[in-house]
Design a protein around this motif. Structure first.
Motif, PDB file in Angstrom:
ATOM      1  N   VAL A   1       0.843  -1.200   0.000  1.00  0.00           N
ATOM      2  CA  VAL A   1       0.000   0.000   0.000  1.00  0.00           C
ATOM      3  C   VAL A   1       0.873   1.243   0.000  1.00  0.00           C
ATOM      4  N   GLU A   2       0.692   2.093  -1.011  1.00  0.00           N
ATOM      5  CA  GLU A   2       1.465   3.332  -1.136  1.00  0.00           C
ATOM      6  C   GLU A   2       0.614   4.471  -0.577  1.00  0.00           C
ATOM      7  N   PRO A   3       1.062   5.155   0.477  1.00  0.00           N
ATOM      8  CA  PRO A   3       0.239   6.150   1.171  1.00  0.00           C
ATOM      9  C   PRO A   3      -0.377   7.235   0.289  1.00  0.00           C
ATOM     10  N   ALA A   4       0.384   7.798  -0.632  1.00  0.00           N
ATOM     11  CA  ALA A   4      -0.149   8.892  -1.464  1.00  0.00           C
ATOM     12  C   ALA A   4      -1.312   8.404  -2.317  1.00  0.00           C
ATOM     13  N   ALA A   5      -1.136   7.261  -2.974  1.00  0.00           N
ATOM     14  CA  ALA A   5      -2.205   6.713  -3.816  1.00  0.00           C
ATOM     15  C   ALA A   5      -3.386   6.272  -2.958  1.00  0.00           C
ATOM     16  N   ALA A   6      -3.101   5.661  -1.810  1.00  0.00           N
ATOM     17  CA  ALA A   6      -4.166   5.191  -0.931  1.00  0.00           C
ATOM     18  C   ALA A   6      -5.022   6.359  -0.436  1.00  0.00           C
ATOM     19  N   ALA A   7      -4.391   7.490  -0.166  1.00  0.00           N
ATOM     20  CA  ALA A   7      -5.128   8.664   0.306  1.00  0.00           C
ATOM     21  C   ALA A   7      -6.085   9.175  -0.770  1.00  0.00           C
ATOM     22  N   GLN A   8      -5.605   9.279  -2.001  1.00  0.00           N
ATOM     23  CA  GLN A   8      -6.471   9.731  -3.091  1.00  0.00           C
ATOM     24  C   GLN A   8      -7.626   8.763  -3.298  1.00  0.00           C
ATOM     25  N   GLN A   9      -7.336   7.477  -3.213  1.00  0.00           N
ATOM     26  CA  GLN A   9      -8.371   6.464  -3.419  1.00  0.00           C
ATOM     27  C   GLN A   9      -9.440   6.534  -2.331  1.00  0.00           C
ATOM     28  N   LEU A  10      -9.012   6.729  -1.092  1.00  0.00           N
ATOM     29  CA  LEU A  10      -9.982   6.750   0.002  1.00  0.00           C
ATOM     30  C   LEU A  10     -10.903   7.957  -0.089  1.00  0.00           C
ATOM     31  N   ILE A  11     -10.349   9.128  -0.389  1.00  0.00           N
ATOM     32  CA  ILE A  11     -11.185  10.325  -0.515  1.00  0.00           C
ATOM     33  C   ILE A  11     -12.143  10.178  -1.700  1.00  0.00           C
ATOM     34  N   ALA A  12     -11.641   9.623  -2.806  1.00  0.00           N
ATOM     35  CA  ALA A  12     -12.509   9.406  -3.976  1.00  0.00           C
ATOM     36  C   ALA A  12     -13.613   8.407  -3.653  1.00  0.00           C
ATOM     37  N   LEU A  13     -13.277   7.376  -2.903  1.00  0.00           N
ATOM     38  CA  LEU A  13     -14.273   6.375  -2.528  1.00  0.00           C
ATOM     39  C   LEU A  13     -15.337   6.980  -1.625  1.00  0.00           C
ATOM     40  N   MET A  14     -14.919   7.805  -0.688  1.00  0.00           N
ATOM     41  CA  MET A  14     -15.878   8.452   0.208  1.00  0.00           C
ATOM     42  C   MET A  14     -16.889   9.287  -0.572  1.00  0.00           C
ATOM     43  N   ASP A  15     -16.402  10.088  -1.502  1.00  0.00           N
ATOM     44  CA  ASP A  15     -17.303  10.948  -2.271  1.00  0.00           C
ATOM     45  C   ASP A  15     -18.172  10.150  -3.232  1.00  0.00           C
ATOM     46  N   GLY A  16     -17.584   9.137  -3.855  1.00  0.00           N
ATOM     47  CA  GLY A  16     -18.367   8.298  -4.761  1.00  0.00           C
ATOM     48  C   GLY A  16     -19.475   7.551  -4.037  1.00  0.00           C
ATOM     49  N   LEU A  17     -19.195   7.078  -2.850  1.00  0.00           N
ATOM     50  CA  LEU A  17     -20.204   6.379  -2.057  1.00  0.00           C
ATOM     51  C   LEU A  17     -21.349   7.297  -1.669  1.00  0.00           C
ATOM     52  N   GLN A  18     -21.045   8.577  -1.464  1.00  0.00           N
ATOM     53  CA  GLN A  18     -22.115   9.518  -1.129  1.00  0.00           C
ATOM     54  C   GLN A  18     -23.109   9.635  -2.277  1.00  0.00           C
ATOM     55  N   ILE A  19     -22.606   9.639  -3.506  1.00  0.00           N
ATOM     56  CA  ILE A  19     -23.498   9.713  -4.662  1.00  0.00           C
ATOM     57  C   ILE A  19     -24.337   8.437  -4.757  1.00  0.00           C
ATOM     58  N   GLN A  20     -23.695   7.279  -4.585  1.00  0.00           N
ATOM     59  CA  GLN A  20     -24.432   6.010  -4.621  1.00  0.00           C
ATOM     60  C   GLN A  20     -25.484   5.979  -3.520  1.00  0.00           C
ATOM     61  N   TRP A  21     -25.125   6.499  -2.358  1.00  0.00           N
ATOM     62  CA  TRP A  21     -26.049   6.515  -1.224  1.00  0.00           C
ATOM     63  C   TRP A  21     -27.279   7.358  -1.531  1.00  0.00           C
TER      64      TRP A  21
END
Length: 211
Positions: free
Chosen positions: A166-186
């Motif tokens: 797990v690379e921290p910089a990429a993981a951080a971008q992925q987590l924030i993107a996942l959070m926002d994407g899940l809000q739309i799905q929700w």
């Protein structure tokens, strides 16, 4: 200072002055609440200050007394949202895995605040346009959110709790993107998507400890 000036000064700080201040502050909060709802329903460009004023039971000039422009009102709404989230996130100093856990907890909290999630999702999409009044706000917000999350991943790695791949910089971008994407799905699913559950499983797969 003359006697007349002293009298005016005393009146402004007396019971009537305090009541007037409290009333004005309450009306300002009501305007922010109604604006948050309408921006979430219609977006920034589709929302009307006159409609917001009507919902608050005041005139259009009365609303402009509190917020002179539509842009000022939008930024005040976004700032109020951030103040609430920042106050909640600041409950106890969190680092590393604890900070990642707090982000999952925030998703759980957002599942109880449809209006705020709707506002953020709609206005964030509009704000991709460089001329949008909230463009700079979201640009700074994403930069800060990713940086803070990357720091948490780095701290988790330093503590031996992050998987080697797990690379921290990429993981951080992925987590924030996942959070926002899940809000739309929700929102689209009628608030049935388990945002916190999906985030928790995602982060757990990145860690070497129980999340």
């Amino acid at each position: 200072m003359t006697a007349a000036e002293t009298g005016r000064s005393g009146a402004s700080g007396g019971p009537e002055g305090r009541r007037g201040y409290a009333k004005g502050r309450a009306k300002r909060v009501e305007i922010l609440d109604q604006a948050m709802a309408l921006f979430g329903e219609a977006g920034y460009r589709g929302a009307s200050l006159r409609v917001i004023a009507t919902r608050c039971g005041i005139s259009h000039p009365g609303l402009l007394h509190h917020f002179p422009t539509k842009e000022a009102l939008l930024l005040a709404v976004l700032q109020r949202r951030d103040d609430v989230d920042d106050e909640w996130l600041a409950l106890g100093v969190t680092r590393g895995v604890d900070h990642l856990r707090r982000l999952v907890d925030l998703a759980e909290l957002n599942a109880k605040r449809r209006g705020i999630v709707e506002l953020f999702s709609v206005v964030a999409a509009e704000a991709t346009a460089p001329d949008h009044p909230a463009h700079a706000y979201f640009e700074d917000r994403y930069r800060t959110s990713v940086a803070n999350t990357e720091r948490a991943y780095l701290q988790a790695r330093a503590a031996g709790k992050l998987r080697d791949e797990v690379e921290p910089a990429a993981a951080a971008q992925q987590l924030i993107a996942l959070m926002d994407g899940l809000q739309i799905q929700w929102l689209i699913s009628g608030c049935t998507t388990d945002m916190a559950g999906v985030l928790r499983a995602h982060v757990q797969a990145q860690l070497t400890v129980r999340f």
